[in-house]
Design a protein around this motif. Structure first.
Motif, PDB file in Angstrom:
ATOM      1  N   MET A   1      11.284  -9.312   2.428  1.00 36.59           N
ATOM      2  CA  MET A   1       9.964  -8.685   2.412  1.00 36.59           C
ATOM      3  C   MET A   1       9.863  -7.778   1.193  1.00 36.59           C
ATOM      4  SD  MET A   1       7.160  -8.195   4.008  1.00 36.59           S
ATOM      5  CE  MET A   1       5.805  -7.360   3.316  1.00 36.59           C
ATOM      6  N   THR A   2       8.785  -7.922   0.463  1.00 39.19           N
ATOM      7  CA  THR A   2       8.518  -7.018  -0.648  1.00 39.19           C
ATOM      8  C   THR A   2       7.457  -6.027  -0.195  1.00 39.19           C
ATOM      9  OG1 THR A   2       8.960  -8.813  -2.172  1.00 39.19           O
ATOM     10  CG2 THR A   2       7.857  -6.885  -3.066  1.00 39.19           C
ATOM     11  N   TYR A   3       7.717  -4.766  -0.415  1.00 38.96           N
ATOM     12  CA  TYR A   3       6.768  -3.724  -0.038  1.00 38.96           C
ATOM     13  C   TYR A   3       5.860  -3.421  -1.222  1.00 38.96           C
ATOM     14  CZ  TYR A   3       9.364  -3.377   4.204  1.00 38.96           C
ATOM     15  OH  TYR A   3       9.933  -3.698   5.404  1.00 38.96           O
ATOM     16  N   PRO A   4       4.534  -3.329  -0.985  1.00 39.65           N
ATOM     17  CA  PRO A   4       3.612  -3.076  -2.094  1.00 39.65           C
ATOM     18  C   PRO A   4       4.012  -1.840  -2.910  1.00 39.65           C
ATOM     19  CG  PRO A   4       2.400  -3.621  -0.102  1.00 39.65           C
ATOM     20  CD  PRO A   4       3.841  -3.468   0.301  1.00 39.65           C
ATOM     21  N   ALA A   5       4.161  -2.024  -4.204  1.00 39.19           N
ATOM     22  CA  ALA A   5       4.622  -0.956  -5.100  1.00 39.19           C
ATOM     23  C   ALA A   5       3.595   0.165  -5.236  1.00 39.19           C
ATOM     24  CB  ALA A   5       4.958  -1.540  -6.467  1.00 39.19           C
ATOM     25  N   THR A   6       2.324  -0.120  -4.952  1.00 44.07           N
ATOM     26  CA  THR A   6       1.280   0.901  -5.106  1.00 44.07           C
ATOM     27  C   THR A   6       1.183   1.812  -3.884  1.00 44.07           C
ATOM     28  OG1 THR A   6      -0.345  -0.675  -4.272  1.00 44.07           O
ATOM     29  CG2 THR A   6      -0.128  -0.488  -6.674  1.00 44.07           C
ATOM     30  N   TYR A   7       1.860   1.455  -2.789  1.00 39.19           N
ATOM     31  CA  TYR A   7       1.832   2.266  -1.571  1.00 39.19           C
ATOM     32  C   TYR A   7       2.926   3.329  -1.647  1.00 39.19           C
ATOM     33  CZ  TYR A   7      -0.899  -1.442   0.847  1.00 39.19           C
ATOM     34  OH  TYR A   7      -1.836  -2.352   1.236  1.00 39.19           O
ATOM     35  N   ARG A   8       2.806   4.366  -0.834  1.00 41.04           N
ATOM     36  CA  ARG A   8       3.868   5.356  -0.618  1.00 41.04           C
ATOM     37  C   ARG A   8       4.284   5.219   0.847  1.00 41.04           C
ATOM     38  NH1 ARG A   8       5.555   7.011  -5.536  1.00 41.04           N
ATOM     39  NH2 ARG A   8       6.393   8.914  -4.654  1.00 41.04           N
ATOM     40  N   TYR A   9       5.527   5.599   1.155  1.00 38.29           N
ATOM     41  CA  TYR A   9       6.096   5.342   2.481  1.00 38.29           C
ATOM     42  C   TYR A   9       6.752   6.579   3.080  1.00 38.29           C
ATOM     43  CZ  TYR A   9       5.402   0.633   0.817  1.00 38.29           C
ATOM     44  OH  TYR A   9       4.816  -0.501   0.314  1.00 38.29           O
ATOM     45  N   THR A  10       6.824   6.598   4.431  1.00 35.42           N
ATOM     46  CA  THR A  10       7.512   7.681   5.135  1.00 35.42           C
ATOM     47  C   THR A  10       8.805   7.137   5.748  1.00 35.42           C
ATOM     48  OG1 THR A  10       6.579   7.276   7.334  1.00 35.42           O
ATOM     49  CG2 THR A  10       5.265   8.642   5.829  1.00 35.42           C
ATOM     50  N   ARG A  11       9.699   8.039   6.105  1.00 33.21           N
ATOM     51  CA  ARG A  11      10.944   7.656   6.779  1.00 33.21           C
ATOM     52  C   ARG A  11      10.680   7.253   8.233  1.00 33.21           C
ATOM     53  NH1 ARG A  11      15.130   8.882   3.373  1.00 33.21           N
ATOM     54  NH2 ARG A  11      14.617  10.373   1.763  1.00 33.21           N
ATOM     55  N   GLU A  12       9.439   7.469   8.705  1.00 33.06           N
ATOM     56  CA  GLU A  12       9.052   7.041  10.065  1.00 33.06           C
ATOM     57  C   GLU A  12       8.355   5.681  10.025  1.00 33.06           C
ATOM     58  OE1 GLU A  12      10.057  10.945   9.682  1.00 33.06           O
ATOM     59  OE2 GLU A  12       8.118  10.302   8.923  1.00 33.06           O
ATOM     60  N   HIS A  13       8.334   5.059   8.845  1.00 30.45           N
ATOM     61  CA  HIS A  13       7.833   3.694   8.654  1.00 30.45           C
ATOM     62  C   HIS A  13       6.307   3.561   8.657  1.00 30.45           C
ATOM     63  CE1 HIS A  13      12.039   2.764   8.921  1.00 30.45           C
ATOM     64  NE2 HIS A  13      12.079   3.311  10.105  1.00 30.45           N
ATOM     65  N   GLU A  14       5.620   4.586   8.110  1.00 30.53           N
ATOM     66  CA  GLU A  14       4.197   4.460   7.839  1.00 30.53           C
ATOM     67  C   GLU A  14       4.012   4.289   6.337  1.00 30.53           C
ATOM     68  OE1 GLU A  14       4.653   6.251  11.652  1.00 30.53           O
ATOM     69  OE2 GLU A  14       5.192   7.194   9.759  1.00 30.53           O
ATOM     70  N   TRP A  15       2.888   3.686   5.955  1.00 33.69           N
ATOM     71  CA  TRP A  15       2.547   3.587   4.536  1.00 33.69           C
ATOM     72  C   TRP A  15       1.180   4.206   4.310  1.00 33.69           C
ATOM     73  CZ3 TRP A  15      -2.014   1.091   3.925  1.00 33.69           C
ATOM     74  CH2 TRP A  15      -2.347   0.058   4.819  1.00 33.69           C
ATOM     75  N   ILE A  16       0.922   4.582   3.051  1.00 28.45           N
ATOM     76  CA  ILE A  16      -0.401   5.053   2.657  1.00 28.45           C
ATOM     77  C   ILE A  16      -0.738   4.420   1.315  1.00 28.45           C
ATOM     78  CG2 ILE A  16       0.513   7.178   1.612  1.00 28.45           C
ATOM     79  CD1 ILE A  16      -2.204   8.500   2.572  1.00 28.45           C
ATOM     80  N   SER A 115       8.735   5.949  -2.710  1.00 28.35           N
ATOM     81  CA  SER A 115       8.201   4.797  -3.442  1.00 28.35           C
ATOM     82  C   SER A 115       8.650   3.545  -2.675  1.00 28.35           C
ATOM     83  CB  SER A 115       8.772   4.759  -4.855  1.00 28.35           C
ATOM     84  OG  SER A 115      10.181   4.518  -4.784  1.00 28.35           O
ATOM     85  N   ALA A 116       8.104   2.391  -3.024  1.00 31.58           N
ATOM     86  CA  ALA A 116       8.506   1.139  -2.378  1.00 31.58           C
ATOM     87  C   ALA A 116      10.005   0.909  -2.547  1.00 31.58           C
ATOM     88  CB  ALA A 116       7.703  -0.030  -2.952  1.00 31.58           C
ATOM     89  N   GLU A 117      10.500   1.166  -3.737  1.00 39.30           N
ATOM     90  CA  GLU A 117      11.924   0.968  -4.028  1.00 39.30           C
ATOM     91  C   GLU A 117      12.794   1.900  -3.174  1.00 39.30           C
ATOM     92  OE1 GLU A 117      14.845   1.467  -7.884  1.00 39.30           O
ATOM     93  OE2 GLU A 117      12.714   1.113  -8.252  1.00 39.30           O
ATOM     94  N   ASP A 118      12.383   3.162  -3.086  1.00 39.80           N
ATOM     95  CA  ASP A 118      13.136   4.126  -2.279  1.00 39.80           C
ATOM     96  C   ASP A 118      13.065   3.784  -0.794  1.00 39.80           C
ATOM     97  OD1 ASP A 118      13.911   5.525  -4.526  1.00 39.80           O
ATOM     98  OD2 ASP A 118      12.331   7.043  -4.341  1.00 39.80           O
ATOM     99  N   PHE A 122      16.076   2.996   1.767  1.00 40.30           N
ATOM    100  CA  PHE A 122      16.171   3.724   3.033  1.00 40.30           C
ATOM    101  C   PHE A 122      16.386   2.741   4.193  1.00 40.30           C
ATOM    102  CE2 PHE A 122      13.740   5.298   6.778  1.00 40.30           C
ATOM    103  CZ  PHE A 122      14.611   6.298   7.162  1.00 40.30           C
ATOM    104  N   ILE A 123      15.610   1.658   4.225  1.00 37.79           N
ATOM    105  CA  ILE A 123      15.771   0.646   5.286  1.00 37.79           C
ATOM    106  C   ILE A 123      17.167   0.030   5.219  1.00 37.79           C
ATOM    107  CG2 ILE A 123      15.013  -1.609   6.131  1.00 37.79           C
ATOM    108  CD1 ILE A 123      12.252  -0.949   5.072  1.00 37.79           C
ATOM    109  N   ALA A 124      17.620  -0.275   4.028  1.00 38.32           N
ATOM    110  CA  ALA A 124      18.950  -0.880   3.855  1.00 38.32           C
ATOM    111  C   ALA A 124      20.033   0.046   4.404  1.00 38.32           C
ATOM    112  CB  ALA A 124      19.206  -1.193   2.382  1.00 38.32           C
ATOM    113  N   GLU A 126      19.529   2.369   6.705  1.00 37.74           N
ATOM    114  CA  GLU A 126      19.326   2.498   8.151  1.00 37.74           C
ATOM    115  C   GLU A 126      19.854   1.288   8.916  1.00 37.74           C
ATOM    116  OE1 GLU A 126      15.271   2.853  10.036  1.00 37.74           O
ATOM    117  OE2 GLU A 126      15.770   4.967   9.899  1.00 37.74           O
ATOM    118  N   THR A 127      19.700   0.115   8.343  1.00 37.03           N
ATOM    119  CA  THR A 127      20.088  -1.116   9.043  1.00 37.03           C
ATOM    120  C   THR A 127      21.470  -1.596   8.640  1.00 37.03           C
ATOM    121  OG1 THR A 127      19.060  -2.489   7.341  1.00 37.03           O
ATOM    122  CG2 THR A 127      17.704  -1.918   9.259  1.00 37.03           C
ATOM    123  N   GLY A 128      21.991  -1.051   7.546  1.00 33.97           N
ATOM    124  CA  GLY A 128      23.292  -1.485   7.062  1.00 33.97           C
ATOM    125  C   GLY A 128      23.250  -2.818   6.347  1.00 33.97           C
ATOM    126  N   HIS A 129      22.029  -3.222   5.916  1.00 33.59           N
ATOM    127  CA  HIS A 129      21.874  -4.496   5.160  1.00 33.59           C
ATOM    128  C   HIS A 129      21.525  -4.227   3.725  1.00 33.59           C
ATOM    129  CE1 HIS A 129      20.833  -6.054   9.323  1.00 33.59           C
ATOM    130  NE2 HIS A 129      21.983  -6.584   9.010  1.00 33.59           N
TER     131      HIS A 129
END
Length: 129
Positions: A1-16, A115-118, A122-124, A126-129
């Protein structure tokens, strides 16, 4: 999955997705995938004030109910009425299915989000992947 680079993200998994001082808010593909089939979305009312890091609604799936945390502080200007009758749209395309639009109190606040990259790192972690 690629996350849109123009969005910003939270550690609770919301985007804006920002458009000047307004932002569309939703949950990430990772979140919808973790939740499973979404059956109900509880969104705030138009005119409500939301606070960064505080609960603004919830998403209910066949597995659980998860609180939604606002990525920013501001006033709700619109909610996605479509989700009231078709909450599964979030499962189909989480990054196109916004839950609310917010007029930001301080647009600079969103710059502190991931950022999308960060977020992907973070997900990697959290999941160990």
């Amino acid at each position: 999955m690629t996350y849109p680079a123009t969005y910003r993200y939270t550690r609770e998994h919301e985007w804006i997705e920002l458009d000047g001082a307004t932002g569309k808010v939703g949950i990430t593909d990772y979140a919808q995938n973790s939740l499973g089939d979404i059956v109900f979305v509880e969104a705030p009312k138009v005119g409500a004030t939301v606070e960064k890091g505080k609960v603004f609604g919830s998403v209910e799936s066949v597995k659980a109910v998860s609180d939604l945390y606002s990525p920013v502080t501001g006033t709700v200007t619109e909610v996605n009425e479509e989700l009231a009758t078709a909450p599964e749209k979030i499962n189909t395309d989480a990054h196109a299915s916004w839950i609310m639009k917010v007029e930001l109190k301080d647009p600079a606040e969103a710059q502190a989000l991931l950022s999308a990259e960060d977020y992907e790192k973070f997900i990697a972690e959290e999941t160990g992947h």
